[in-house]
Design an enzyme around this catalytic site. Structure first.
Site, PDB file in Angstrom:
ATOM      1  N   GLU A 128      -9.650  -1.718   5.031  1.00  0.00           N
ATOM      2  CA  GLU A 128     -10.334  -1.383   6.275  1.00  0.00           C
ATOM      3  C   GLU A 128     -11.614  -2.214   6.426  1.00  0.00           C
ATOM      4  O   GLU A 128     -12.085  -2.822   5.455  1.00  0.00           O
ATOM      5  CB  GLU A 128     -10.694   0.107   6.246  1.00  0.00           C
ATOM      6  N   ASN A 132      -7.845  -2.623  14.025  1.00  0.00           N
ATOM      7  CA  ASN A 132      -9.234  -2.907  13.645  1.00  0.00           C
ATOM      8  C   ASN A 132      -9.351  -4.121  12.723  1.00  0.00           C
ATOM      9  O   ASN A 132     -10.373  -4.339  12.101  1.00  0.00           O
ATOM     10  CB  ASN A 132      -9.859  -1.676  12.973  1.00  0.00           C
ATOM     11  N   ASP A 144       0.813  -1.225   0.000  1.00  0.00           N
ATOM     12  CA  ASP A 144       0.000   0.000   0.000  1.00  0.00           C
ATOM     13  C   ASP A 144       0.844   1.271   0.000  1.00  0.00           C
ATOM     14  O   ASP A 144       2.063   1.231   0.240  1.00  0.00           O
ATOM     15  CB  ASP A 144      -0.969  -0.003   1.204  1.00  0.00           C
ATOM     16  N   HIS A 154      -7.467  -4.703   9.997  1.00  0.00           N
ATOM     17  CA  HIS A 154      -7.149  -4.512   8.576  1.00  0.00           C
ATOM     18  C   HIS A 154      -5.868  -5.232   8.175  1.00  0.00           C
ATOM     19  O   HIS A 154      -4.986  -5.464   8.995  1.00  0.00           O
ATOM     20  CB  HIS A 154      -7.137  -3.032   8.172  1.00  0.00           C
TER      21      HIS A 154
HETATM   22  C1  GLP Z   1      -0.608   0.094   8.683  1.00  0.00           C
HETATM   23  C2  GLP Z   1      -0.253  -0.589   7.344  1.00  0.00           C
HETATM   24  C3  GLP Z   1      -0.436  -2.050   7.455  1.00  0.00           C
HETATM   25  C4  GLP Z   1       0.235  -2.486   8.741  1.00  0.00           C
HETATM   26  C5  GLP Z   1      -0.618  -2.051   9.904  1.00  0.00           C
HETATM   27  C6  GLP Z   1       0.011  -2.304  11.275  1.00  0.00           C
HETATM   28  O1  GLP Z   1      -1.615   0.987   8.583  1.00  0.00           O
HETATM   29  N1  GLP Z   1      -0.970  -0.136   6.203  1.00  0.00           N
HETATM   30  O2  GLP Z   1       0.131  -2.705   6.319  1.00  0.00           O
HETATM   31  O3  GLP Z   1       0.325  -3.867   8.776  1.00  0.00           O
HETATM   32  O4  GLP Z   1      -1.069  -0.750   9.735  1.00  0.00           O
HETATM   33  O5  GLP Z   1       0.953  -1.350  11.585  1.00  0.00           O
HETATM   34  P1  GLP Z   1       1.919  -1.451  12.866  1.00  0.00           P
HETATM   35  O6  GLP Z   1       2.867  -2.556  12.568  1.00  0.00           O
HETATM   36  O7  GLP Z   1       2.587  -0.120  12.957  1.00  0.00           O
HETATM   37  O8  GLP Z   1       1.058  -1.760  14.039  1.00  0.00           O
END
Ligand code: GLP
Length: 255
Positions: free
Chosen positions: A140, A133, A66, A135
């Site tokens: 989302e 959440n 992404d 995702h």
């Molecule tokens: C972000 C990314 C995801 C990631 C997730 C967890 O928004 N788009 O690909 O896996 O949220 O992030 P973190 O590892 O900082 O908790």
């Protein structure tokens, strides 16, 4: 889904690092799907260390999950910069692609991204983090479970969770490009990492809850080769925690 519970975040990261290195050794031309977020920072450090010890990534191709719409690849808060800083500038690879947040025609760009993945032969191993959440990528809650790469709007909770990379929540872009859920499910293997107590509810919903677009990660229950690696804190709400430990002790796959 194979579930592995490790005592610490460090042990989770070491597990994932070994899995990726063995994929690259087994198939030097691997196509890797990559993720961002804080969870992955020590993993990329571990992979860089393996490269310095001699592991060759020279034929590996990568596709990131992404990117934020409206950010150029050299914007300090873009995922392109994150990847460069933590991984790409340290290891020569055949190609590294991310969605382009400044593409003139976003829908056309999303179609081209899907085509590029197909032309590379599809993703061999897709690395995934987990949002609070539920995702995956930036899919989302309420994302179509058969979606392809497309533009999505972030929830307020995700914008808050990601604001540390930006000056304030207001500056977190509202829109993103993300691989779709069907794109993720097409990968030969998925490897999801999560650690820390704040992820425990999402972990339980993903592994033991119903498959629902309200927890997009729950769709991984349909994937035939999905490995989930979590620490004790993130495993806290699993009803079948002891069963997963027993499955591993018996060296068999969890359901
Ligand atoms: C972000 C990314 C995801 C990631 C997730 C967890 O928004 N788009 O690909 O896996 O949220 O992030 P973190 O590892 O900082 O908790």
């Amino acid at each position: 889904m194979r579930v592995y519970i490790r005592p610490t975040p460090q042990a989770v990261v070491e597990f994932a690092c070994r899995a990726i290195c063995s994929q690259v050794r087994r198939k030097p031309t691997s196509v890797l799907g990559l993720a961002t977020g804080n969870t992955m920072i020590p993993l990329y450090a571990g992979l860089v260390a393996e490269h310095r010890r001699g592991l060759d990534f020279g034929q590996v191709q990568t596709f990131n999950l992404d990117e934020y719409v409206g950010l150029s690849p050299d914007h300090p808060s873009s995922y392109a910069q994150y990847m460069k800083q933590h991984f790409f500038e340290h290891i020569p690879m055949a190609s590294n692609r991310l969605p382009q947040g400044l593409a003139a025609d976003l829908d056309e760009h999303c179609r081209e991204y899907e085509q590029a993945i197909s032309q590379a032969g599809g993703i061999d191993l897709q690395l995934l983090g987990l949002g609070h959440n539920g995702h995956i990528g930036f899919n989302e809650p309420t994302s179509s479970l058969s979606s392809s790469t497309r533009v999505r709007t972030l929830t307020e909770s995700t914008r808050q969770a990601n604001q540390s990379s930006f000056a304030s929540e207001e500056r977190v872009p509202a829109r993103v490009i993300t691989m779709g859920i069907a794109t993720i499910l097409r990968a030969q293997q998925c490897l999801l990492l999560a650690y820390g107590e704040p992820k425990a509810r999402a972990v339980a919903a993903m592994i033991e809850g119903p498959v629902t677009s309200m927890c997009p990660a729950s769709v991984l229950q349909f994937h035939a080769h999905c490995t989930v690696v979590i620490d004790e804190a993130a495993a806290r709400h699993l009803a079948l925690r002891d069963y997963f430990m027993e499955c591993e002790a018996n060296s068999e796959a969890s359901p």
